[in-house]
Write a protein that holds these residues in place. Structure first.
Motif, short mmCIF file in Angstrom:
data_model
loop_
_atom_site.label_atom_id
_atom_site.label_comp_id
_atom_site.label_asym_id
_atom_site.label_seq_id
_atom_site.Cartn_x
_atom_site.Cartn_y
_atom_site.Cartn_z
N THR A 69 -1.73 11.86 -2.56
CA THR A 69 -1.69 11.66 -4.19
C THR A 69 -3.02 11.94 -4.83
OG1 THR A 69 0.21 10.09 -3.85
CG2 THR A 69 -1.34 9.96 -5.89
N ARG A 70 -3.15 12.52 -5.69
CA ARG A 70 -4.35 12.74 -6.77
C ARG A 70 -4.07 12.03 -7.94
NH1 ARG A 70 -4.94 19.09 -7.46
NH2 ARG A 70 -2.78 18.73 -8.19
N ILE A 71 -5.04 11.01 -8.34
CA ILE A 71 -5.05 10.33 -9.37
C ILE A 71 -5.80 11.06 -10.82
CG2 ILE A 71 -5.70 8.06 -10.34
CD1 ILE A 71 -3.73 7.67 -8.11
N ASN A 72 -5.04 11.09 -11.70
CA ASN A 72 -5.31 11.43 -13.09
C ASN A 72 -5.55 10.15 -13.97
OD1 ASN A 72 -5.36 14.46 -12.21
ND2 ASN A 72 -3.18 13.77 -11.81
N ILE A 96 2.32 7.06 -14.48
CA ILE A 96 3.36 8.02 -14.25
C ILE A 96 3.43 8.56 -13.00
CG2 ILE A 96 4.20 10.18 -15.55
CD1 ILE A 96 2.76 8.93 -17.94
N GLU A 97 4.57 8.75 -12.23
CA GLU A 97 4.87 9.61 -11.05
C GLU A 97 5.59 10.91 -11.57
OE1 GLU A 97 5.96 6.94 -7.72
OE2 GLU A 97 7.16 6.05 -9.46
N HIS A 98 4.73 11.95 -10.88
CA HIS A 98 5.13 13.21 -11.57
C HIS A 98 6.53 13.88 -10.86
CE1 HIS A 98 1.87 14.37 -14.48
NE2 HIS A 98 1.17 13.49 -13.58
N TYR A 157 3.13 15.16 -6.10
CA TYR A 157 2.46 13.92 -5.36
C TYR A 157 1.52 13.24 -6.33
CZ TYR A 157 4.40 15.88 -1.17
OH TYR A 157 5.27 16.49 -0.02
N ASP A 158 1.31 13.90 -7.40
CA ASP A 158 0.30 13.44 -8.45
C ASP A 158 0.76 12.21 -9.21
OD1 ASP A 158 -1.07 15.46 -7.38
OD2 ASP A 158 -1.18 16.64 -9.07
N VAL A 159 -0.25 11.50 -9.68
CA VAL A 159 0.01 10.16 -10.41
C VAL A 159 -0.93 10.31 -11.57
CG1 VAL A 159 0.03 7.80 -10.59
CG2 VAL A 159 0.72 9.06 -8.78
N THR A 160 -0.47 10.10 -12.81
CA THR A 160 -1.30 9.96 -14.06
C THR A 160 -1.16 8.40 -14.62
OG1 THR A 160 -0.77 12.10 -14.81
CG2 THR A 160 -1.50 10.65 -16.39
N VAL A 161 -2.45 7.86 -14.62
CA VAL A 161 -2.59 6.80 -15.18
C VAL A 161 -3.01 6.85 -16.57
CG1 VAL A 161 -4.23 4.56 -15.00
CG2 VAL A 161 -3.44 5.91 -12.66
N MET A 162 -2.33 6.04 -17.32
CA MET A 162 -2.76 6.16 -18.87
C MET A 162 -3.32 4.45 -19.14
SD MET A 162 0.67 7.97 -20.39
CE MET A 162 -0.23 8.33 -21.94
N LYS A 193 0.75 -1.15 0.06
CA LYS A 193 -0.02 -0.15 -0.13
C LYS A 193 0.72 1.15 -0.18
CE LYS A 193 -3.88 0.04 2.16
NZ LYS A 193 -4.97 0.12 3.31
N GLY A 194 0.59 2.07 -1.04
CA GLY A 194 1.28 3.59 -0.87
C GLY A 194 2.53 3.58 -1.94
N THR A 195 2.56 2.29 -2.57
CA THR A 195 3.54 2.28 -3.69
C THR A 195 2.91 2.33 -4.98
OG1 THR A 195 3.58 0.02 -3.73
CG2 THR A 195 4.81 1.01 -2.09
N LYS A 196 3.80 2.51 -6.03
CA LYS A 196 3.44 2.47 -7.54
C LYS A 196 2.99 1.19 -7.87
CE LYS A 196 5.51 3.27 -12.28
NZ LYS A 196 6.62 3.51 -13.02
#
Length: 354
Positions: A308-311, A252-254, A278-283, A231-234
């Motif tokens: 973290t905010r998930i985009n 993608i970790e910003h 702290y944001d993360v983008t999920v493609m 938990k809490g990891t990529k």
């Protein structure tokens, strides 16, 4: 179930029959259950049933010493006849009735004391509207546990006393079956769907509000220890996405993206530059339904770092050309080609079937 002829029903590995209401014909013809010895005595047929008020069902049972019977002057193997899909249900039912099959309507606990024969045949037919499901079907060759403890004078088979004592034997046998099924209730691979939500809550995973299907919930419960450990990891975000999507997604970790852009001196879309550290983008490849998007956000919020905010970025696999598109050297626009297919023809991406 697999060896029999099941029409208009679905069934799972636990042999739970579920009526398919869109089917016009709903019937089950099972192969013979072998009692091993001639004139074998049968005890009890029981199962759990859920049936709508507007639907009825009938159970046909028949015991014979020989699977091969003479029908219309021809020796016929009943196992073959009853399990053939191309023989009408009415014809199969007529054969069973001519041989002396007993019909029980709307019952889920049937005493078979009046039957004797090595092979036991069971058929289920239903009519009406609404749902019907049958599970935990059990055939007991003994029927009762207490008759042998009484004096010989009381042991007359199928007598009033025998049937009366069977009431208590049935209760006792049902308790034994429930106790025997307890290990399955604690197994996330076999337990009912309702218990998966409970098991998830025990290990800190909320499965109730995510509108998850049964198979997905089982995967989360089975992998709960590993998911909580990460938990809490990529890595946990990638695994959660793979469970939900059935395929890997790009995460993608910003905070790492910014240093990578600076070192490599590459250009990225403006939206990536404005994200926080702290944001993360999920493609995700392909388009998402609103329901699947809700599942992803709901489950990722339980495992992502708190800041973290998930985009979510949906990557459509179909390219679209806009007004600023241009062709480089060696590029071409393919022309549509129509063709007729034969046994040796293969399609590429430019063929249109008309």
């Amino acid at each position: 179930m697999k060896a029999g002829c099941v029409t208009g029903f679905s069934y799972d590995d636990q042999a739970r029959l579920e009526l398919i209401q869109t089917e016009t014909s709903n019937s089950v013809f099972l192969k013979a259950i072998d009692g091993v010895r001639p004139d074998a005595e049968w005890g009890r047929l029981s199962f759990d049933v859920e049936c709508s008020e507007d639907r009825t069902y009938g159970i046909y049972v028949l015991a014979l010493n020989h699977r091969t019977q003479e029908i219309g002057g021809i020796e016929v193997d009943l196992d073959v006849l009853l399990t053939k899909n191309d023989i009408p249900v009415e014809a199969k039912l007529q054969v069973l009735q001519n041989l002396g099959a007993v019909r029980h309507v709307g019952r889920s606990d049937i005493l078979l004391y009046d039957l004797s024969g090595r092979y036991l045949y069971i058929a289920i037919l239903t009519a009406g509207e609404g749902k019907l499901s049958i599970s935990h079907m059990v055939v007991d060759s003994m029927g009762d546990n207490f008759m042998a403890t009484y004096p010989e004078v009381f042991r007359e088979r199928n007598s009033f006393f025998h049937r009366y004592i069977s009431i208590f034997s049935s209760i006792y046998n049902d308790f034994e079956q429930d106790i025997a099924r307890l290990p399955q209730l604690l197994d996330p691979e076999l337990c009912p769907k309702e218990l998966l939500i409970v098991f998830g809550s025990w290990v800190g995973i909320d499965l109730e509000g995510g509108s998850l299907d049964e198979q997905t919930m089982r995967r989360f419960v089975c992998e709960a220890y590993e998911l909580n450990r990460l938990k809490g990891t990529k890595k946990v975000i990638e695994r959660v996405l793979e469970i939900l999507l059935g395929e890997p997604a790009v995460v993608i970790e910003h905070n790492l993206l910014r240093s990578w852009i600076k070192e490599e001196k590459i250009e990225v879309p403006e939206g990536f530059k404005t994200q926080g550290v702290y944001d993360v983008t999920v493609m995700i490849p392909g388009k998402l339904t609103e329901e699947l998007r809700h599942r992803i956000i709901f489950m990722l919020n339980q495992f992502k770092p708190i800041r973290t905010r998930i985009n979510i970025v949906q990557m459509d696999e179909t390219p679209m050309a806009d007004s600023r598109t241009y062709l480089d050297i060696n590029s071409r626009l393919p022309k549509e080609r129509s063709a007729e297919l034969d046994n040796g023809f293969s399609l590429d991406g430019t063929v249109v079937l008309q």
